[in-house]
Design an enzyme around this catalytic site. Structure first.
Site, short mmCIF file in Angstrom:
data_model
loop_
_atom_site.label_atom_id
_atom_site.label_comp_id
_atom_site.label_asym_id
_atom_site.label_seq_id
_atom_site.Cartn_x
_atom_site.Cartn_y
_atom_site.Cartn_z
N ASP A 259 118.25 38.91 -79.95
CA ASP A 259 118.42 38.25 -78.26
C ASP A 259 117.07 37.37 -79.08
O ASP A 259 116.25 37.54 -80.26
CB ASP A 259 117.20 39.09 -77.01
N ASN A 267 112.03 27.27 -72.54
CA ASN A 267 112.61 26.24 -71.64
C ASN A 267 112.34 26.59 -70.64
O ASN A 267 112.38 24.93 -70.27
CB ASN A 267 114.66 27.09 -70.91
N HIS A 272 115.90 23.16 -70.13
CA HIS A 272 116.80 22.89 -70.99
C HIS A 272 117.56 22.22 -72.01
O HIS A 272 118.83 22.91 -72.97
CB HIS A 272 117.52 23.21 -69.32
N ASP A 276 119.27 24.60 -75.03
CA ASP A 276 120.77 24.45 -75.32
C ASP A 276 120.52 24.27 -76.67
O ASP A 276 121.43 24.75 -77.55
CB ASP A 276 121.19 23.54 -74.47
N TYR A 293 129.09 38.33 -94.73
CA TYR A 293 129.64 39.59 -94.21
C TYR A 293 131.08 40.31 -93.35
O TYR A 293 131.16 41.13 -93.22
CB TYR A 293 128.30 40.24 -93.46
N GLU A 303 120.46 34.19 -73.53
CA GLU A 303 120.14 34.26 -74.81
C GLU A 303 120.48 35.36 -75.79
O GLU A 303 119.59 35.20 -76.68
CB GLU A 303 118.90 33.82 -74.91
#
Length: 654
Positions: A259, A267, A272, A276, A293, A303
């Protein structure tokens, strides 16, 4: 709207189409050469029976010729195929077989004694002409040359054959008619083959385009349009595959939730579009990392990202989780609106690892990763946490607590105790703080440090919070047992739409005025500078409710809150008082007191446990104190008895 059918001639020129057609025709002729010649030779040899019946006197010669020509043709073709000869040479061999097969049969047959029979038997020569034009798939040029040679041979033999002029004219006309008819049919067949080729090419192109469109749509349905990563649908499918492999084959794996910290603030600050771009940068960096990996990464929410990776040990999972944190931090994307001492974009990471297979469910590992992510956020963000089943905060015990909290109010498992708050100057108890307690069904007490985080995570804090406010009003405020009660309020409650209105309803139902209540807001990392929170605090102050800042000095956002909100009282955390045994600790406490006093707020110091500390608070001019020296938390009945009133409290289900 009418859609014109696709025509490959619109994109490819005639010359290109002819080249493609010739290439395909060559491939087909090459494929058909061997079975075609073998069938032709077998039929040619079987016609030996007709030689025995119609021209028995020369049948031995014709049959010998049939076998000689047939065997030579087959051996030649097989040798060419073995050497990989060009298709054109295979056509020449087949055409030569037709011509020599005709000559090898015709000349011995023409020497037969019964001239009339021979004359009629020569009609079968047209079969060779038809073979050149119709049986083999020669090019039109090869077919015409072959059938023309056969026609010429027919006329030569017909010329020298001792027959009437009428016979020669009739059969000569018949030969020309067969030549013309079969040549025309051959030409039409070649044209039709070309049209079939065009139709097949069109169908192939349309099928390819449809397949590519289908694949593109499938990719689109499984791809996040912003970051280009797999979307939640694709990740869920992959998760089922990983889970199935683990259940059937024992291939363990990890699920990691990521997160981006304080992304809403990002934002709000940069817009915005920049938000992005931030997500794209994070996605690209994490994607490059996960490739090392051999794992999969997808976008799981606004997000939030998710990583699935096959791993054998917990240490590997922890290593990857930490690498994810460091990768995002290394991007150094500016984030100046944060209030936690960090000015760049970071990420919180929660990881879970497959454990016992028995009775396990697919959703469990994601749930465990989510709980680990919650602990990472609660631990200050920009860190990674691996789910630990032995940790009460993240283990299955928290699930038991979550279930317990759902029935706590109805079963009477939750209660309130009250700790007095003393005025330093007068020495009187002027307020009490309501503290929530929870017990198990067997009566065992659960520490608030365990059940409060679970209540916040599950949302149970909303109902518990309303119950606490209602109970405070009914037990102590409605009958004036104490002048003021402070109640701890979670940021979750302040963010919830309608919270202030629900408080107003409780005040109206219990007949308590708002100025008898104080809400304590903890200065913690979860207390984001949220517009909904500020609006809610403003609405609460309109009701007359006092707003206190709790545990000041333990978080990062305290100074910003002091600047934005007019707190009635600021509670200084007990740790600063207990550090006063050293000169540095004493100086820090004095600095904090001066800072708060300059903002004009009243000051309450927690953790007062000795007479010396009370004396120090008087010396520093502190307004209120709280601690075991003032009084320990006790039930409401203790305060009711002091006023000599013990009425049944006004209680109503929340």
């Amino acid at each position: 709207m009418d859609v014109e059918p696709y025509d490959p001639r619109q994109e490819l020129g005639a010359a290109e189409l002819r080249i493609l057609y010739r290439a395909e025709a060559l491939a087909k002729r090459r494929k058909d050469a061997r079975p075609g010649l073998w069938i032709a030779v077998v039929i040619y040899v079987l016609f030996s029976v007709s030689d025995l019946l119609l021209i028995p006197d020369v049948a031995a010669y014709t049959i010998t010729a049939r076998f000689a020509v047939g065997l030579t043709a087959l051996l030649t073709l097989e040798a060419q195929l073995r050497r990989g000869a060009a298709t054109e040479w295979l056509d020449v061999t087949c055409a030569a077989a037709i011509i020599f097969g005709y000559v090898g049969w015709l000349f011995p047959a023409s020497l037969g004694a019964n001239k009339e029979t021979v004359a009629y038997y020569m009609v079968f020569g047209t079969i060779f002409m038809m073979s050149a034009n119709l049986f083999f798939t020669f090019s039109f040029k090869v077919s015409i040359i072959t059938s023309t040679i056969i026609l010429c041979i027919l006329y030569v033999v017909n010329y020298f054959l001792p027959a009437s002029l009428t016979y020669k004219m009739v059969f000569g006309t018949f030969y020309v008619s067969c030549f013309t008819f079969t040549s025309y049919v051959n030409w039409k067949l070649n044209e039709e083959r070309y049209n079939v080729f065009l139709n097949a090419l069109e169908a192939k192109i349309q099928h390819k385009e449809a397949t590519e469109r289908g694949k593109a749509l499938l990719r689109l349905s499984r791809t996040d349009p912003l970051t280009g990563l797999e979307n939640r649908r694709a990740i869920d499918e992959k998760l089922r595959d990983y889970w199935s492999d683990w259940q059937k084959l024992g291939n363990s794996f990890a699920a990691i939730l990521i997160d981006v910290d304080f992304f809403k603030k990002f934002n709000d600050c940069y817009g915005h579009q920049e938000g992005d771009r931030c997500l794209i940068h994070v996605a690209n960096a994490l994607s490059d990392l996960i490739k090392n990996y051999n794992g999969s990464i997808g976008r799981y929410g606004g997000e939030e990202f998710i990583v699935l990776a096959r791993m054998d040990k917990k240490d590997q999972v922890a290593e990857l989780a930490e690498a994810i944190c460091r990768t995002v931090e290394t991007l150094a994307i500016t984030h100046e609106l944060r209030r936690d001492g960090i000015s760049i974009v970071t990420a919180s990471v929660g990881a879970a690892f497959t454990r016992t297979q028995a009775g396990a469910k697919l959703e469990k590992i994601i749930h465990e990763a989510d709980r680990a992510l919650y602990l990472a956020k609660a631990s200050g963000r920009n860190c990674a946490r691996l789910f630990d089943p032995t940790d009460p905060q993240s283990s299955d015990e928290s699930e038991n607590l979550a279930a317990l909290l759902k029935i706590a109010i109805g079963q009477g498992l939750v209660s309130l105790v009250y700790q007095p708050i003393q005025d330093v100057v007068s020495g009187r108890v002027e307020a009490v703080e309501a503290l929530m307690r929870l017990k198990m069904l067997d009566g065992t007490l659960v520490p608030p440090s365990l059940f409060i985080p679970v209540a916040e995570r599950t949302g149970a804090i909303l109902e518990l919070g309303r119950w606490a406010i209602r109970t405070v009003c009914a037990e102590l405020l409605a009958d004036d047992h104490v002048p003021l009660v402070s109640v701890n309020v979670s940021p979750i409650q302040l963010k919830t739409p309608g919270f202030a209105a629900s408080v107003a309803t409780i005040l109206g139902e219990t007949g308590v005025t708002g100025n008898r209540l104080a809400f304590e807001i903890t200065e913690g990392l979860e207390m984001e500078m949220h517009s909904d929170i500020l609006r809610c605090i403003s609405d609460l102050k309109l009701l007359g409710i006092k707003i206190w800042l709790d545990d000041f000095g333990t978080g990062f956002a305290g100074l910003s809150w002091l600047r934005l909100i007019d707190f009635d009282t600021v509670k200084i955390d007990r740790s600063f008082l207990h550090d006063c045994g050293t000169p540095k600790g004493m100086a820090m406490l004095q600095d904090i007191i001066a800072l708060v006093r300059n903002r004009g707020h009243k000051i309450l110091v927690e953790g007062v446990e000795t007479d010396e500390q009370i004396a120090l608070m008087r010396e520093f001019g502190i307004d209120k104190i709280q601690g075991f020296r003032v009084g320990r938390p006790v039930p409401a009945a203790n305060f009711q008895a002091k006023r000599g009133v013990h009425k049944r409290p006004y209680l109503k289900s929340a």
